[in-house]
Design a protein around this motif. Structure first.
Motif, short mmCIF file in Angstrom:
data_model
loop_
_atom_site.label_atom_id
_atom_site.label_comp_id
_atom_site.label_asym_id
_atom_site.label_seq_id
_atom_site.Cartn_x
_atom_site.Cartn_y
_atom_site.Cartn_z
N ILE A 54 9.05 0.98 -4.62
CA ILE A 54 8.04 0.69 -5.65
C ILE A 54 6.69 1.21 -5.18
O ILE A 54 5.96 1.88 -5.91
CB ILE A 54 7.96 -0.83 -5.92
CG1 ILE A 54 9.29 -1.37 -6.43
CG2 ILE A 54 6.84 -1.13 -6.92
CD1 ILE A 54 9.34 -2.88 -6.54
N ILE A 55 6.38 0.92 -3.91
CA ILE A 55 5.11 1.39 -3.34
C ILE A 55 5.11 2.91 -3.27
O ILE A 55 4.12 3.55 -3.62
CB ILE A 55 4.90 0.75 -1.95
CG1 ILE A 55 4.93 -0.77 -2.08
CG2 ILE A 55 3.60 1.22 -1.34
CD1 ILE A 55 4.81 -1.51 -0.77
N VAL A 56 6.24 3.47 -2.85
CA VAL A 56 6.34 4.93 -2.76
C VAL A 56 6.07 5.56 -4.12
O VAL A 56 5.33 6.54 -4.24
CB VAL A 56 7.73 5.35 -2.24
CG1 VAL A 56 7.94 6.85 -2.40
CG2 VAL A 56 7.89 4.95 -0.79
N ALA A 57 6.66 4.99 -5.17
CA ALA A 57 6.48 5.55 -6.51
C ALA A 57 5.00 5.55 -6.90
O ALA A 57 4.48 6.54 -7.42
CB ALA A 57 7.30 4.77 -7.53
N PHE A 58 4.31 4.46 -6.61
CA PHE A 58 2.89 4.38 -6.98
C PHE A 58 2.05 5.30 -6.11
O PHE A 58 1.20 6.03 -6.61
CB PHE A 58 2.37 2.95 -6.86
CG PHE A 58 2.73 2.10 -8.04
CD1 PHE A 58 2.24 2.40 -9.30
CD2 PHE A 58 3.56 1.01 -7.90
CE1 PHE A 58 2.57 1.63 -10.40
CE2 PHE A 58 3.90 0.23 -8.99
CZ PHE A 58 3.40 0.54 -10.24
N VAL A 59 2.28 5.24 -4.80
CA VAL A 59 1.50 6.08 -3.89
C VAL A 59 1.76 7.55 -4.20
O VAL A 59 0.86 8.38 -4.11
CB VAL A 59 1.83 5.74 -2.42
CG1 VAL A 59 1.15 6.71 -1.47
CG2 VAL A 59 1.40 4.32 -2.10
N GLY A 60 2.98 7.88 -4.63
CA GLY A 60 3.31 9.25 -5.00
C GLY A 60 2.86 9.60 -6.41
O GLY A 60 3.25 10.64 -6.91
N ARG A 61 2.05 8.76 -7.01
CA ARG A 61 1.49 9.02 -8.35
C ARG A 61 2.57 9.22 -9.39
O ARG A 61 2.38 9.96 -10.35
CB ARG A 61 0.57 10.26 -8.33
CG ARG A 61 -0.45 10.31 -7.22
CD ARG A 61 -1.73 9.65 -7.62
NE ARG A 61 -1.53 8.20 -7.65
CZ ARG A 61 -2.44 7.35 -8.05
NH1 ARG A 61 -3.58 7.76 -8.51
NH2 ARG A 61 -2.22 6.07 -8.04
N LEU A 62 3.74 8.65 -9.21
CA LEU A 62 4.86 8.77 -10.14
C LEU A 62 5.25 10.24 -10.34
O LEU A 62 5.79 10.61 -11.37
CB LEU A 62 4.53 8.12 -11.49
CG LEU A 62 4.04 6.68 -11.45
CD1 LEU A 62 3.81 6.16 -12.86
CD2 LEU A 62 5.02 5.77 -10.73
N HIS A 63 4.91 11.07 -9.39
CA HIS A 63 5.21 12.50 -9.49
C HIS A 63 6.21 12.87 -8.40
O HIS A 63 6.05 12.44 -7.25
CB HIS A 63 3.91 13.30 -9.30
CG HIS A 63 4.10 14.76 -9.53
ND1 HIS A 63 4.70 15.57 -8.60
CD2 HIS A 63 3.76 15.54 -10.57
CE1 HIS A 63 4.74 16.80 -9.08
NE2 HIS A 63 4.18 16.81 -10.27
#
Lengths: 306, 356
Positions: free
Chosen positions: B271-280
């Motif tokens: 979940i954190i990865v998705a946000f930190v990765g800007r959902l990209h």
């Protein structure tokens, strides 16, 4: 009959952490703010109260520290969502993940520590009464505290001017702002109150109900508390009923084990989570009723200058 | 500019780490070296970094697709568990018949298992309006209890000295190694492929476009005839499929059998990865490496600095907090001014909403 009274007492004891956490979240949500960080705040409340209780040998001081810890964590959430206008869902998730990590980190050295917890009351004379003694006078002080909290919240929300303003802020922050109420300040207070209540729920688990600290000891109670608020359609009375219903479900697994029912223990442990899903589904099915009862601005950011 | 906030957040998290290490009486520079540099100094360390990043990439790519469409699947940990259970179940059931077809079958079973688990919140959301956040999270606990039941009971290795674990998988049911003496396996290639497919899907396909519209402007999506229910289904199922594959990757990769717990919280870290990765997808790739480094650093800190490995979770949460906070300074322009006095502000038309 004595057995029945004992069962009731155990149900109340198991439901009480949910009463604290759900009532706090209910007040927060009534102001229009959705804080998904209850699990994290409960865990941090639990670990802080346990550590303080272990260090000072004063469990009630620990409980107070747990409430302060829960409120402090909710302050982070409030600054991010109310002042900095971050997304409430994402920030709440972050708070829960952070709380899990923080509590595990801080509590590591206290995992096998034993403390003298807060015991159920034994009011001389009264608690020895047949049947009614166990039913009414021999609970943990927290059970009485949670009932007082319930009464106060019910009274505040629906019978005082302050409660009216809080609900107005949750229904229409624009209108409340237009007639001069400090929407953001009120929401801050509501979030802090919710955090303190979640911390209190965690503290009860750590210094009275179990009393010990283990990593992730809330076991999803913070999330169940969130579901309970929806289940209760944002009414304190139904929060109380729902919390005790879950207390009974939690208890059912231990009772079944004690009775030697030939069901795998894992299946019984699933009961509270499955019950949450089922109850949430049944209640949410009526979309019109949810819309009617949910605070209209729930989860929507508001900024007075915008 | 949106790429700047992850960098700022990472820098702020490092600063917190600096303070934290100092408070714990460790030399910050030494601790930093032990936490962030030493784990990846050797080839083995780099391989471990990629190994741990693979499940994060898989889970986060799927979650990001859902989050773009405002579908909040936070139960990837449970979908991962069920995926591992399904893939592992195939490996255990067919251990006498192994062949080259076994691994693809396991991965397929894992993806389908994860999808089935994610279908529960999707169905309850679309049919009964129940919050997918709470249902998917509750199912994490249920999933771990299901797996716990299996490895304590029917699937327990009879020669396992009563430990709650399944038999070890046969060699054909294990992902082949990529790099000599390290533990890195072809799961990494699977994860990279999924990232590429995820990028193509969200950027180049009509359905991906519709999901993005549904997330950015639900009303417009509705007006354009994009089915909200289909969006929820897609968002949940994609997340479930990738998380399920990640579960198989763990079972058939570094673990090699089924245990009561198949992941140190990859589904939540994703979940954190998705946000930190800007959902990209590309951001997810980089964020997975960063998060994986936090896992490795936590383990190294435990060994070299006698710090608890729980420090990883602390850093992960801090990172997300800082990300959310720094976003504000990028999405909004802050103007510091004195509060207008109350009497002036009355009668002013009041509008609310986000100013971007």
């Amino acid at each position: 009959m004595e057995h029945f009274a004992a069962l009731i007492a155990l149900t109340l004891a198991a439901g009480t952490p949910l009463v604290f956490a759900s009532l706090g979240e209910l007040v927060t949500e009534k102001s229009g703010v959705l804080n998904l960080g209850v699990e994290g705040m409960m865990l941090v409340g639990a670990v802080v109260s346990f550590i303080v209780a272990a260090m000072t040998k004063a469990p009630w001081l620990g409980v107070f520290a747990g409430m302060v810890a829960g409120a402090t964590l909710s302050l982070v959430f409030a600054v991010l969502t109310l002042t900095l206008m971050a997304n409430q869902v994402a920030t709440g998730l972050a708070l829960s993940l952070f709380g899990v990590g923080l509590s595990a980190f801080v509590g590591l050295e206290y995992v096998s520590v034993v403390i003298e917890g807060i015991r159920p009351l034994a009011i001389a004379g009264w608690s020895d009464l047949p049947f009614f003694g166990k039913l009414l006078f021999a609970h943990s002080p927290f059970v009485y505290l949670s009932l007082v909290l319930f009464a106060l919240i019910e009274w505040f929300l629906f019978h005082t001017r302050g409660g009216l303003v809080l609900r107005a802020v949750g229904e229409s922050p624009e209108s409340a702002h237009a007639i001069g109420y400090p929407v953001i300040a009120i929401r801050y207070l509501a979030v802090l109150f919710g955090g303190a209540c979640a911390g209190l729920g965690g503290a009860y688990l750590a210094v009275a109900y179990t009393p010990l600290w283990t990593e992730g000891m809330t076991a999803g109670r913070g999330w169940i508390a969130l579901a309970l608020v929806v289940f209760a359609t944002w009414k304190p009375r139904r929060v109380l009923a729902g919390a005790y219903l879950f207390g009974a479900v939690t208890l059912a697994q231990f009772q079944a084990q004690a009775l030697g029912v030939a069901v795998p223990s894992q299946l019984l442990s699933m009961l509270p989570y499955l019950a949450t899903i089922i109850v949430l589904t049944i209640i949410s099915r009526d979309a019109a009723m949810i819309r009617l009862n949910a605070p209209a601005s729930l989860g929507r950011p508001f900024h007075p200058e915008a | 500019m949106s790429w700047a906030s992850p960098l700022l957040a990472a820098a702020a998290t490092l600063l917190v780490g600096f303070v934290l290490f100092s408070l714990l009486g460790k030399s910050p520079l030494e601790a930093f070296h032990a936490f962030f540099v030493k784990p990846v100094e050797s080839l083995y360390g780099v391989a471990e970094l990629l190994l741990k990043a693979s499940p994060l990439m898989l889970c986060a790519t799927g979650l990001a697709a859902g989050y773009r469409a405002n579908v909040w699947n936070i139960g990837a940990e449970g979908q991962l568990t069920i995926g591992a259970m399904c893939g592992g179940g195939i490996a255990l059931a067919l251990q006498d018949f192994g062949g080259a077809w076994l691994l693809p079958l396991m991965i397929l079973a894992g993806a389908l298992g994860g999808m089935a688990w994610a279908a529960i919140p999707a169905w309850l959301r679309t049919r009964f309006n129940a919050s997918e956040i709470l249902v998917s999270l509750m199912l994490v606990y249920v999933a771990s209890l299901v797996l716990s039941y299996l490895v304590h009971g029917p699937w327990r290795d009879p020669e396992g000295f009563n430990f709650p674990q399944s038999k070890m998988f046969t060699d054909v049911a294990l992902l082949p190694n990529l790099l000599g003496e390290t533990r890195l396996n072809v799961g990494l290639l699977l994860a990279l492929a999924v990232i590429a497919v995820g990028w193509l899907f969200m950027r180049r396909s009509l359905v991906g476009f519709q999901m993005r519209v549904a997330g950015l402007a639900p009303a417009a999506a509705n007006y354009a005839g994009i089915s909200a229910k289909r969006t929820v289904w897609l968002g949940m199922l994609i997340g479930g499929a990738t998380a399920g594959m990640a579960g198989v990757g763990e079972a058939a990769g570094p673990i090699g059998q089924l245990l009561p717990s198949m992941s140190p919280g990859y589904g939540f870290a994703a979940i954190i990865v998705a946000f930190v990765g800007r959902l990209h997808p590309l951001g997810v790739l980089l964020a997975s490496l960063l998060m994986s480094l936090l896992y490795l650093g936590g383990e190294a800190a435990q060994i070299n600095l006698s710090l608890p490995s729980a420090v990883t979770g602390l850093f992960q949460g801090t990172l997300l907090f800082f990300l959310l906070a720094t976003d504000v300074f990028i999405d909004f322009r802050l103007r510091f001014q004195r509060r207008p006095s109350r009497s002036l502000s009355t009668g002013r038309p009041v509008t609310a909403g986000e100013s971007t």
